[in-house]
Structures are given as structure tokens and as C-alpha cells.
Write a protein that holds these residues in place. Structure first.
Motif, PDB file in Angstrom:
ATOM      1  N   GLY A   1       0.761  -1.155   0.088  1.00 41.59           N
ATOM      2  CA  GLY A   1       0.159   0.100   0.027  1.00 41.59           C
ATOM      3  C   GLY A   1       0.828   1.371   0.113  1.00 41.59           C
TER       4      GLY A   1
ATOM      5  N   PHE B   1       3.060  -5.911   1.975  1.00 40.87           N
ATOM      6  CA  PHE B   1       2.729  -6.670   3.382  1.00 40.87           C
ATOM      7  C   PHE B   1       3.006  -8.309   2.902  1.00 40.87           C
ATOM      8  CE2 PHE B   1      -0.302  -3.020   3.760  1.00 40.87           C
ATOM      9  CZ  PHE B   1       0.128  -2.407   5.075  1.00 40.87           C
TER      10      PHE B   1
ATOM     11  N   ASP C   1       0.222   3.633   1.967  1.00 42.87           N
ATOM     12  CA  ASP C   1       0.374   3.996   3.309  1.00 42.87           C
ATOM     13  C   ASP C   1       1.762   3.640   3.949  1.00 42.87           C
ATOM     14  OD1 ASP C   1      -3.079   3.874   3.558  1.00 42.87           O
ATOM     15  OD2 ASP C   1      -2.220   2.458   2.229  1.00 42.87           O
TER      16      ASP C   1
ATOM     17  N   TRP D   1      -2.877  -1.812  13.193  1.00 42.69           N
ATOM     18  CA  TRP D   1      -2.877  -1.327  11.983  1.00 42.69           C
ATOM     19  C   TRP D   1      -4.069  -2.250  11.156  1.00 42.69           C
ATOM     20  CZ3 TRP D   1      -0.020   2.541   8.980  1.00 42.69           C
ATOM     21  CH2 TRP D   1      -0.381   2.586   7.696  1.00 42.69           C
ATOM     22  N   ARG D   2      -5.115  -1.475  10.849  1.00 46.50           N
ATOM     23  CA  ARG D   2      -6.258  -2.094   9.960  1.00 46.50           C
ATOM     24  C   ARG D   2      -5.908  -1.586   8.605  1.00 46.50           C
ATOM     25  NH1 ARG D   2     -10.437  -0.161   7.707  1.00 46.50           N
ATOM     26  NH2 ARG D   2     -12.016  -1.176   6.826  1.00 46.50           N
ATOM     27  N   HIS D   3      -5.663  -2.358   7.476  1.00 45.77           N
ATOM     28  CA  HIS D   3      -5.195  -1.633   6.001  1.00 45.77           C
ATOM     29  C   HIS D   3      -6.492  -1.374   5.309  1.00 45.77           C
ATOM     30  CE1 HIS D   3      -2.695  -0.415   3.273  1.00 45.77           C
ATOM     31  NE2 HIS D   3      -3.196  -1.210   2.333  1.00 45.77           N
TER      32      HIS D   3
ATOM     33  N   TYR E   1      -6.348   4.128  10.602  1.00 42.32           N
ATOM     34  CA  TYR E   1      -5.598   3.264  10.500  1.00 42.32           C
ATOM     35  C   TYR E   1      -5.797   2.105  11.864  1.00 42.32           C
ATOM     36  CZ  TYR E   1      -3.010   4.791   6.904  1.00 42.32           C
ATOM     37  OH  TYR E   1      -2.486   5.503   5.606  1.00 42.32           O
TER      38      TYR E   1
END
Length: 658
Positions: free
Chosen positions: A416, A423, A418, A497-499, A489
Motif C-alpha cells: 500500500g 505486506f 500507506d 494497523w487495519r489496512h 488505521y
């Protein structure tokens, strides 16, 4: 559950000579067991990231005091006390006479920038920026295509400790200004135009409009990329020509900055308003990209990476970071498959002995549908085909094997903007299962959470990261108390952290990506903001309201329809559809133009007036209505059934066509 046989098994000879194996030996571990290597990397963060620092010989002006002084998310403190510079590391490894950058375009032509020439150009542009008033922490922005100019300008800004941000020229001046004006930049660097699908796109007027929308500019640097003559009055600020900015005889010096000093600002897609500026630091990007490119992609001196990207997609940042490993990076200006040369990227990969070739699922699927056989070119140098941007269907794996080469690792990657990295993906020592990502990346404590915040295996859940990564954002721009950052997040699972992706972590350790769990559009790997499209379309007097959706489909395709409610006594005919497309094309970019424009009776909203983007997407994908949205929360509950029927009719039609 029985573990399926992998589609690809690592070659022992390749594994033995890989950098990830050498890194494992450096750390005193067995590199043939990726799962064990990964467990160590996420249970001993200090040991792992300290080993990355040592293995890649980070050259810090001031050594670090502690690898991880604070593990809280957000707010982790990495390599405290250290001072370094990203640009120094990007410029130190390429030999003077070797190609640092290969500049390519859709015509098949190109030129190279040697290591010596790159360092000289960066030193010259840095001096020009300094004389133009750029100081440490100031912002330098680029309105540029994917050419060496963008990399040179970025490294020049980074060498001064200035902060870089870039936007591709297929974005309109307004869309670029929506991003850059937030940053109050000191210098704008812009090109006269770019090449795409056989057409030279003139961006001189857009550059002038953009410069006038940035009142903080002290200078504008004009790049003559496609050979168009600049007018006399281009910018309200002083103007410098690129040929003057980049050809001075200057000594290169890189300012040492703290590990978490801002390096660049990349932007979110702007789904609910103005795009958010995501700030990453020198040190975090340096380590994360060395790990990703050096270990997972096995890049080093003598290698060459060609990855199709635009400058406003995070893959451009990785393209630039290829230099960190000492490998050659390739820039590419043009369409990935121009109508006259559909296989030009494969041809260039063969001619220039590319070792890592990167693209999107849509590109590979499009090649298959068009009957293109890349193996007519000598692709023996290509050892990895990287693929990211959306989920790669299982059908692509045998196509790559049969049409690119059986020796090639097809490395599907998910990451991402972000974290400006991955990941999950592959490595030289991981097997690959068709339709699956081989494993979480080293240093990424990845899990799939159910609705109760519990890690699940072999079940669909939210992609989360439970321990910090060095390249997680420092902060969002213009978010002084961090509220927007935390909400983005950490609001679902505090400290985790929630993506925003749906994934399955399988029993054999791979990762399956099912698509976005939020409303971000993700087309051909480029994240787009629905707000940008709504803003343009709803300005048209013929349109009362609009809603755009991006839906991943089971066969790996991506459907991006635009639903419109015409104004009273207006009919949605072909002429109006063309006006809508042209408005989107000129007001945002060609990539924002939808696949279809469909008339609907109304757009559903929450009771507070927010468009139901995610629920409509899930209804179109076939999710049961009762699991998608509570009718009591919708201003017009009848629309739930309406969009569910639309989705069912489309799936039925596609099944019949297949």
C-alpha cells in the motif's frame, strides 16, 4: 485441510545464491526455512531490523542508540539518535560508467544515465534548488511523467533534507493542485508533456494553471521532455530551465537528517474529500526498501528492474529505490500496451536484459486475451515477474509459465501507499501457489482479523499488522494532533494497523487477497478517489448526483461503473455519456473514466447523507443484502434491493457470455 501442491517450488541453486539466503547466514539462521526466518523477523523486531541495518551497511553520520525505543502504534520510535540521508545511499552504489537509469518509452527508444552523470545532475539540481530558496523541511513538488527527470529532482530535494512529492501529468491541474497546494511548496518542477498511446500530450497550459494555484512558489523549473516550446509567461514565480538547472558543475553533498525526518509525501486517493498527504521518513523508507528490493526481489549490482508505473503510484517510489541496491532502474514513458506495439514492454525487457519485470494483473490478463506471446523475445534474463495493484487470479500463473518462461517466479505482491511497500508477496526461497501470495514479508506481523479482533486461519478477515514497521507513516500532513492518522488505521483495533483489505491467511502460510474492504478505487494498480469523480460529474447541469464503484471480479477483472441520476427532464443518452467521460478525462485524468455509465433512480445514503459506497460495492459483488447494510440506516431502503438486482443481472449476463 489438505495443503495443495505449490505451483512453483524454489530452485535450490537459486536459493543458495540469493541475497535472502546470504542475509539469513549473516543473522545466523537457516535461510531455506522461510517460515522460521519470518517468525524471527516479527518476534524479534530489534534483532531483525538491526541485522538489516548491518547487512546493507547503512552509512549514518551519527550511529543509532536503540533500534526500537518505543513500540506503540502509532508512534513507534526507530533507530533513535541516528542521522543519515536517503539520497546518499541511493547514489553511492552505482559505478561511474554503469547505467544507473535506463530511460525507455513506448516507441522502443531510450537512453541511459550513468552513475557519474546521475550524481552530477543531482548535485546541479540540488544547487539550483538551494539558490531558489529551498531549505531543509521545505517542499519540492513535481508535475512529471516517469522519466529520469523525476528521479533526479527527487534525489536533489532529498539530498538537501527537503520533502518531495510528485504527481503524474495525466492528472489535471486542479487535481494536482488539490494535492500540492496543501503542502505550500517552495519549488515546482514540471514537464512540457508526456507520451501515451502514440500521442504527445501537451501539458504546458496545465503547468501554467498549476503554478498559479501554488502561491508559495519561489521558482518553477521547466523540463523540455517532449520538445514543446514554453511560452514567455509560464509562472508567477521566477523560471529556471531544466537544461540550466541540471548542467552546472557542483559538488554533491547530502545533509544528514534524523532517521524520521520527512523524505516524501504520497497521497491517499481522496475517497471522502481532498487527498490526504502521507508522510514517510528517510530512515524508514531506506530500510524497508532495502529489505523489499534487496531480499524479496533479490536485486543487486548487475540487475535491472523495469516496472510499469506512473509517478503518482507508490510503485514509482520503489522504482526510484532500486538505486539503493546498486541495480539499474528503468523509467518508462507511455502506454503499457500502445496500439501499434502491444508487446513493447516485453521487447524492452529482452533487449535490455531486465531481471525483474513488474506489472499489474490487468496487464497480464490483457496480454493473454490479446494472444500476445512474450516468449518470442529472449526473456532468459527475467527471473521474476512482479505483479501488484489488485488480486492476481490463478489463471495467470500457467500463462506466465507457458508464455514468459518456466524459470520465472511469478511474484504476486500486496502492499500500500500507506507504508509505501508490501505486506505480503514472494522471495527466492518461498514456494508459490496459483492465485495466492506466498507469505507475509519479512518484518511484517500480518494477520487476518475477524469481527471480534481475533486472528483467523483459512477464513476471510481484515488485513491487520500487529507490530510496527519502520515505513509506517510518520504522520498525515496538516493533522497536528494525529486524529486523522489514528482514525485511518487504528480506530477498528486500537494499537493494531487495519489496512482495508479482505484477506485469508491459509494453513500453509500463504495469503489470499480478496479486494478492498473500504471504498477506495484501485484500477490497474493506481488508487483513485471517488470524490474526484463525483466532484467533476456533479458539476454538470445535466447530472443531479453520481456514485462510482470499483468492484473486483472473480476472474481477476475490475469493473468500475458510474451510476448517475440525471437532472429533471434530462435523458442519459450517448451524447451525455460522452460529455461525462470528457469532463472526467479533463477534470481528473483518463484513468478515472469509468467502464460504464448507468442511469439509476437515486443514490442511496446513510441517514446523515453519506453515500453508501462500500455497501453498493458489496451488493454488486453478490454479498447478501442482510449482511451488507441495515435498511433502517438507509434514506431509501428500496435501493438496497435495486442494486442487489443490478449485481445479480450482471453476474448472470457474464456467466451466459462465458
Amino acid at each position: 485441510m489438505t495443503t495443495p501442491d505449490p505451483f512453483h517450488t524454489p530452485d535450490p541453486v537459486t536459493v543458495a545464491s540469493s541475497r535472502i539466503m546470504d542475509f539469513a547466514r549473516h543473522a545466523g539462521l537457516d535461510g531455506t526455512d522461510y517460515a522460521a526466518l519470518h517468525r524471527w523477523s516479527v518476534t524479534d523486531l530489534e534483532g531483525f531490523w538491526g541485522a538489516v541495518w548491518e547487512y546493507f551497511d547503512i552509512d549514518a553520520d551519527t550511529p543509532y542508540e536503540q533500534v526500537l525505543a518505543e513500540e506503540t502504534m502509532p508512534g513507534a520510535c526507530w533507530f533513535t539518535g541516528s542521522a543519515l540521508n536517503y539520497a546518499h545511499h541511493a547514489l553511492r552504489n552505482v559505478a561511474d560508467d554503469d547505467a544507473a537509469i535506463l530511460a525507455l518509452d513506448e516507441t522502443g527508444s531510450g537512453y541511459e544515465v550513468t552513475g557519474k552523470a546521475l550524481r552530477a545532475q543531482v548535485a546541479s539540481v540540488a544547487a539550483t534548488l538551494r539558490e531558489s530558496g529551498v531549505r531543509q523541511g521545505d517542499r519540492v513538488v513535481g508535475y512529471l511523467p516517469n522519466t529520469p527527470h523525476a528521479i533526479v529532482a527527487f534525489l536533489a530535494a532529498a539530498s538537501l533534507g527537503a520533502v518531495w512529492s510528485v504527481c503524474g501529468q495525466d492528472y489535471s491541474a486542479k487535481a494536482a493542485a488539490d494535492r500540492f497546494a496543501q503542502l505550500e511548496p517552495t519549488v515546482l518542477i514540471a514537464a512540457d508533456g508526456y507520451l501515451f498511446n502514440g500521442t504527445t500530450h501537451d501539458r504546458r497550459d496545465a503547468t501554467i494553471e498549476l503554478a498559479h494555484a501554488l502561491p508559495t512558489l519561489k521558482a518553477t523549473v521547466l523540463v523540455g521532455h517532449v520538445g514543446l516550446a514554453w511560452p514567455q509567461r509560464t509562472s508567477p514565480s521566477p523560471v529556471v530551465r531544466w537544461e540550466d538547472a541540471a548542467t552546472r558543475a557542483e559538488e554533491l553533498t547530502c545533509t544528514a537528517v534524523p532517521f524520521d525526518h520527512p523524505l516524501w509525501i504520497v497521497f491517499s486517493s481522496g475517497t471522502t474529500g481532498l487527498p490526504k498527504g502521507i508522510v514517510h521518513g528517510h530512515g524508514g523508507v531506506l530500510l524497508e526498501h532495502l529489505k523489499t528490493l534487496g531480499l524479496h526481489s533479490d536485486l543487486g549490482p548487475g540487475d535491472r528492474l523495469l516496472w510499469y508505473t506512473t509517478t503518482h503510484w507508490m510503485m514509482w517510489n520503489l522504482v526510484a529505490s532500486t538505486l539503493l541496491t546498486g541495480a539499474t532502474t528503468c523509467t518508462y514513458d507511455g502506454s503499457p500496451a500502445p496500439f501499434a506495439r502491444l508487446d513493447v514492454l516485453w521487447e524492452l525487457a529482452a533487449r535490455h536484459r531486465v531481471t525483474v519485470f513488474g506489472t499489474s494483473p490487468q496487464y497480464l490478463l490483457g496480454m493473454a486475451k490479446a494472444g500476445i506471446d512474450p516468449s518470442v523475445h529472449d526473456l532468459s534474463s527475467v527471473r521474476v515477474v512482479g505483479c501488484t495493484g489488485s488480486a492476481l487470479p490463478a489463471s495467470a500463473y500457467p500463462w506466465v509459465r507457458d508464455n514468459v518462461g518456466g524459470h520465472v517466479l511469478l511474484a504476486s505482491i500486496s502492499g500500500g501507499t500507506d507504508v509505501v511497500s508490501g505486506f505480503a508477496g514472494s522471495a527466492p526461497n518461498t514456494p508459490a501457489w496459483a492465485g495466492e501470495l506466498s507469505a507475509p514479508h519479512l518484518g511484517v506481523a500480518l494477520a487476518a482479523y475477524d469481527g471480534e479482533g481475533r486472528a483467523t486461519v483459512d477464513q476471510v478477515g481484515e488485513l491487520v499488522v500487529t507490530r510496527p514497521m519502520p515505513s509506517m507513516p510518520l504522520y498525515f500532513w496538516n493533522d497536528p494532533d494525529g486524529t486523522r492518522y489514528r482514525d485511518a488505521y487504528f480506530s477498528s483495533y486500537p494499537g493494531v494497523w487495519r489496512h482495508g483489505d479482505w484477506i485469508t491467511v491459509t494453513g500453509h502460510g500463504s495469503v489470499i487477497v480478496h479486494g478492498r474492504s473500504d471504498s477506495t478505487l484501485n484500477r490497474n494498480g493506481v488508487r483513485l478517489g471517488s470524490a474526484d469523480i463525483h466532484d467533476v460529474v456533479e458539476r454538470l447541469p445535466e447530472i443531479a448526483e453520481a456514485l462510482v464503484i470499483g468492484a473486483e471480479e472473480p476472474d481477476g477483472g475490475y469493473w468500475m461503473p458510474l451510476f448517475v441520476v440525471p437532472a429533471a427532464e434530462v435523458a442519459l443518452d450517448d451524447a451525455l455519456r460522452e460529455r461525462i467521460k470528457e469532463a472526467i478525462r479533463t477534470g481528473t485524468s483518463p484513468r478515472h473514466v469509468p467502464d460504464e455509465i448507468l442511469e439509476v433512480p437515486a443514490i442511496p445514503h446513510t441517514r446523515t447523507g453519506k453515500k453508501l459506497e462500500v455497501p453498493v460495492k458489496r451488493l454488486l459483488q453478490g454479498a447478501p443484502a442482510e449482511q451488507v447494510v441495515n435498511p433502517a440506516a438507509v434514506d431509501n431502503p428500496d435501493l438496497i434491493g435495486y442494486f442487489a438486482r443490478l449485481g445479480a443481472e450482471r453476474r448472470s449476463r457474464r456467466t451466459a457470455e462465458a
